[in-house]
Design a protein around this motif. Structure first.
Motif, PDB file in Angstrom:
ATOM      1  N   ASP A 207       0.842  -1.207  -0.056  1.00 55.35           N
ATOM      2  CA  ASP A 207      -0.214  -0.109   0.160  1.00 55.35           C
ATOM      3  C   ASP A 207       0.951   1.298   0.101  1.00 55.35           C
ATOM      4  O   ASP A 207       1.779   1.333   0.873  1.00 55.35           O
ATOM      5  CB  ASP A 207      -1.149   0.028   1.261  1.00 55.35           C
ATOM      6  N   LEU A 208       0.710   1.789  -0.989  1.00 54.01           N
ATOM      7  CA  LEU A 208       1.627   3.032  -1.373  1.00 54.01           C
ATOM      8  C   LEU A 208       0.804   4.442  -0.741  1.00 54.01           C
ATOM      9  O   LEU A 208      -0.099   4.765  -1.170  1.00 54.01           O
ATOM     10  CB  LEU A 208       2.022   3.228  -2.728  1.00 54.01           C
ATOM     11  N   CYS A 209       1.539   5.476  -0.163  1.00 59.98           N
ATOM     12  CA  CYS A 209       1.041   6.966  -0.003  1.00 59.98           C
ATOM     13  C   CYS A 209       2.290   7.755  -0.692  1.00 59.98           C
ATOM     14  O   CYS A 209       3.340   7.318  -0.538  1.00 59.98           O
ATOM     15  CB  CYS A 209       0.913   7.237   1.409  1.00 59.98           C
ATOM     16  N   LEU A 210       1.497   8.547  -1.651  1.00 60.61           N
ATOM     17  CA  LEU A 210       2.588   9.469  -2.213  1.00 60.61           C
ATOM     18  C   LEU A 210       2.147  10.954  -2.114  1.00 60.61           C
ATOM     19  O   LEU A 210       1.086  11.302  -2.476  1.00 60.61           O
ATOM     20  CB  LEU A 210       2.708   9.267  -3.714  1.00 60.61           C
ATOM     21  N   ILE A 211       2.826  11.562  -1.162  1.00 60.64           N
ATOM     22  CA  ILE A 211       2.571  13.061  -0.867  1.00 60.64           C
ATOM     23  C   ILE A 211       3.032  13.816  -2.077  1.00 60.64           C
ATOM     24  O   ILE A 211       4.213  14.206  -2.048  1.00 60.64           O
ATOM     25  CB  ILE A 211       3.227  13.276   0.345  1.00 60.64           C
ATOM     26  N   ALA A 212       2.093  14.321  -2.957  1.00 56.40           N
ATOM     27  CA  ALA A 212       2.575  15.153  -4.040  1.00 56.40           C
ATOM     28  C   ALA A 212       3.166  16.443  -3.671  1.00 56.40           C
ATOM     29  O   ALA A 212       2.877  16.968  -2.670  1.00 56.40           O
ATOM     30  CB  ALA A 212       1.347  15.167  -5.005  1.00 56.40           C
ATOM     31  N   THR A 239      -2.542   5.920  -2.554  1.00 49.97           N
ATOM     32  CA  THR A 239      -3.154   6.976  -2.187  1.00 49.97           C
ATOM     33  C   THR A 239      -2.430   8.312  -2.575  1.00 49.97           C
ATOM     34  O   THR A 239      -1.179   8.418  -2.061  1.00 49.97           O
ATOM     35  CB  THR A 239      -3.530   7.148  -0.459  1.00 49.97           C
ATOM     36  N   LEU A 240      -2.913   9.109  -3.148  1.00 52.81           N
ATOM     37  CA  LEU A 240      -2.217  10.389  -3.547  1.00 52.81           C
ATOM     38  C   LEU A 240      -2.561  11.511  -2.767  1.00 52.81           C
ATOM     39  O   LEU A 240      -3.790  12.027  -2.552  1.00 52.81           O
ATOM     40  CB  LEU A 240      -2.641  10.669  -5.117  1.00 52.81           C
ATOM     41  N   HIS A 241      -1.843  12.155  -2.029  1.00 49.07           N
ATOM     42  CA  HIS A 241      -2.220  13.072  -1.199  1.00 49.07           C
ATOM     43  C   HIS A 241      -1.699  14.584  -1.841  1.00 49.07           C
ATOM     44  O   HIS A 241      -0.737  14.752  -2.367  1.00 49.07           O
ATOM     45  CB  HIS A 241      -1.265  13.214   0.336  1.00 49.07           C
ATOM     46  N   VAL A 242      -2.631  15.335  -1.973  1.00 48.11           N
ATOM     47  CA  VAL A 242      -2.696  16.588  -2.451  1.00 48.11           C
ATOM     48  C   VAL A 242      -3.020  17.849  -1.569  1.00 48.11           C
ATOM     49  O   VAL A 242      -3.576  17.427  -0.470  1.00 48.11           O
ATOM     50  CB  VAL A 242      -3.362  16.755  -3.893  1.00 48.11           C
ATOM     51  N   LYS A 243      -3.091  18.940  -2.014  1.00 48.27           N
ATOM     52  CA  LYS A 243      -3.400  20.058  -1.294  1.00 48.27           C
ATOM     53  C   LYS A 243      -4.655  20.379  -1.177  1.00 48.27           C
ATOM     54  O   LYS A 243      -5.460  20.092  -2.189  1.00 48.27           O
ATOM     55  CB  LYS A 243      -2.709  21.489  -1.737  1.00 48.27           C
ATOM     56  N   PRO A 244      -5.304  20.867  -0.150  1.00 46.86           N
ATOM     57  CA  PRO A 244      -6.884  21.019  -0.230  1.00 46.86           C
ATOM     58  C   PRO A 244      -7.210  22.475  -0.995  1.00 46.86           C
ATOM     59  O   PRO A 244      -8.480  22.769  -1.210  1.00 46.86           O
ATOM     60  CB  PRO A 244      -7.258  21.057   1.307  1.00 46.86           C
TER      61      PRO A 244
END
Length: 395
Positions: A207-212, A239-244
């Motif tokens: 399970d990968l998280c990538l904080i863009a 899961t790709l984490h982006v800015k809100p």
């Protein structure tokens, strides 16, 4: 609780020293960004007055509070706003000052307020121009030739594409004295890529998280890397984490992900295949886009809230992209470059990899010989010029 035994020995970076990189960002880059935003849309007199006031505040004035009715005023209070209000932008921690500048910039253009400019990304014209530039098309066309190469070569190419894509950062371009970075990058100052691949074996169940970090020509290779990992079975879910909300000129939001996906699926050849892979992964849940409020916090990752800590702890690997996220990961402090990367990331709740092009002073995890060679060749310019990069992993 994270170990903060070194915090008294490593001073927080501030912009109060003329000639320093943080000072140049506050004194030169931020005014340039305000001018760019003024020209990006036909804003009305109200927005122009607010932008002028922000320019005066961030160059010669003090930090002003958010409006009393701001939806996130309480959140920013918990992030330290009351302690910094009324002080010079140059006298508070640089990470905080930079982050708050972008929050106030959005306030000035009415991004959060009811009205015609609500939800309009002030950086969108620049993002779309970059995404639709001929250079992006050339990079996507190169995927066709890559498709016939051995699997390990494809893996390496897409990993390095994600790493060096950071040079397309629009905010960095505004203040880069030499324009585009060289087409042939030098060797990495640190390279833990073999450790990274060992955490994502083929036919695994990672399970990968990538904080863009950035949108446009950086987000596209990030998405291509995710598509490759999903296709090859190295990753089960991502899961790709982006800015809100729009942040740091070119940081990626959910809208930017959709624009990048549009660019991929509309392209010919292998790019469209990757785009369809991502589209399918989004629809069946193998790929999720996340925009946690802490993604735009002016704080290091060591201060992340419990729900985000729990999420990242469950990941096989979290990949942290870009310069700002690196500063948040290791702490925006003045440490010797030889400070062990594992020590300053011990707070992180799981295995973490940093993919970063160097564009600010903060650096850790170098061996003494590498640091000495860089200093001898370039002085301290190697830290901020965007011509060097690193892959660092803490298991």
């Amino acid at each position: 609780m994270p170990d903060r035994s070194d915090t008294q020995l490593a001073p927080v970076l501030r912009g109060d020293q003329p000639g320093s990189f943080p000072h140049s960002v506050l004194a030169e880059r931020h005014p340039a960004i305000i001018r760019q935003v003024r020209e990006s849309f036909p804003y009305g007199p109200e927005q122009h007055r607010a932008l002028d006031a922000l320019l005066a505040s961030c160059t010669d004035g003090v930090i002003e509070p958010l409006p009393a009715d701001a939806h996130d005023r309480d959140r920013w209070t918990s992030w330290g706003a009351e302690a910094h209000t009324g002080r010079s932008w140059f006298d508070v921690p640089w990470l905080w000052s930079e982050s708050y500048f972008y929050r106030q910039l959005l306030e000035a253009v009415g991004y959060f307020s009811p009205g015609p400019w609500q939800g309009i990304d002030p950086f969108r014209p620049s993002k779309l121009a970059e995404l639709d530039a001929p250079e992006t098309g050339e990079e996507l066309a190169a995927l066709d030739a890559l498709a016939g190469r051995p699997a390990d070569e494809q893996d390496r190419a897409l990993l390095h594409g994600s790493l060096w894509g950071n040079r397309a950062d629009l905010g960095f371009r505004l203040s880069a004295a030499q324009g585009e970075a060289p087409s042939d990058p030098p060797p990495l100052v640190a390279d833990d890529s073999e450790t990274l691949w060992s955490l994502l074996p083929p036919s695994g169940s990672a399970d990968l998280c990538l904080i863009a970090d950035n949108a446009g020509r950086e987000l596209v290779p990030d998405l291509l890397l995710i598509a490759r990992l999903l296709t090859e079975g190295r990753v089960r879910r991502a899961t790709l984490h982006v800015k809100p909300y729009p942040y740091y000129v070119s940081d990626a939001t959910h809208a930017d992900v959709l624009d990048a996906l549009r660019r991929l699926t509309a392209a010919p050849g292998a790019a469209a295949i990757h785009g369809r892979t991502l589209w399918s992964a989004l629809t069946d849940g193998r790929l999720t886009v996340r925009a946690h409020p802490f993604s735009s916090a002016p704080l290091p990752f060591s201060d992340m809230p419990g729900d985000l800590r729990e999420e990242l702890a469950a990941a096989t690997l979290t990949v942290v992209k870009g310069d700002l996220n690196y500063r948040r990961l290791v702490g925006d402090r003045s440490r010797p470059p030889t400070t062990p990367f594992a020590d300053v990331t011990a707070h992180f709740p799981g295995p973490v990899a940093a993919l970063r092009t160097l564009k600010s002073d903060v650096i850790t995890g170098l061996d003494a010989g590498t640091e000495a060679a860089l200093v001898e060749a370039q002085g301290q310019k190697w830290r901020t010029a965007g011509t060097h990069a690193l892959i660092q992993v803490r298991t």
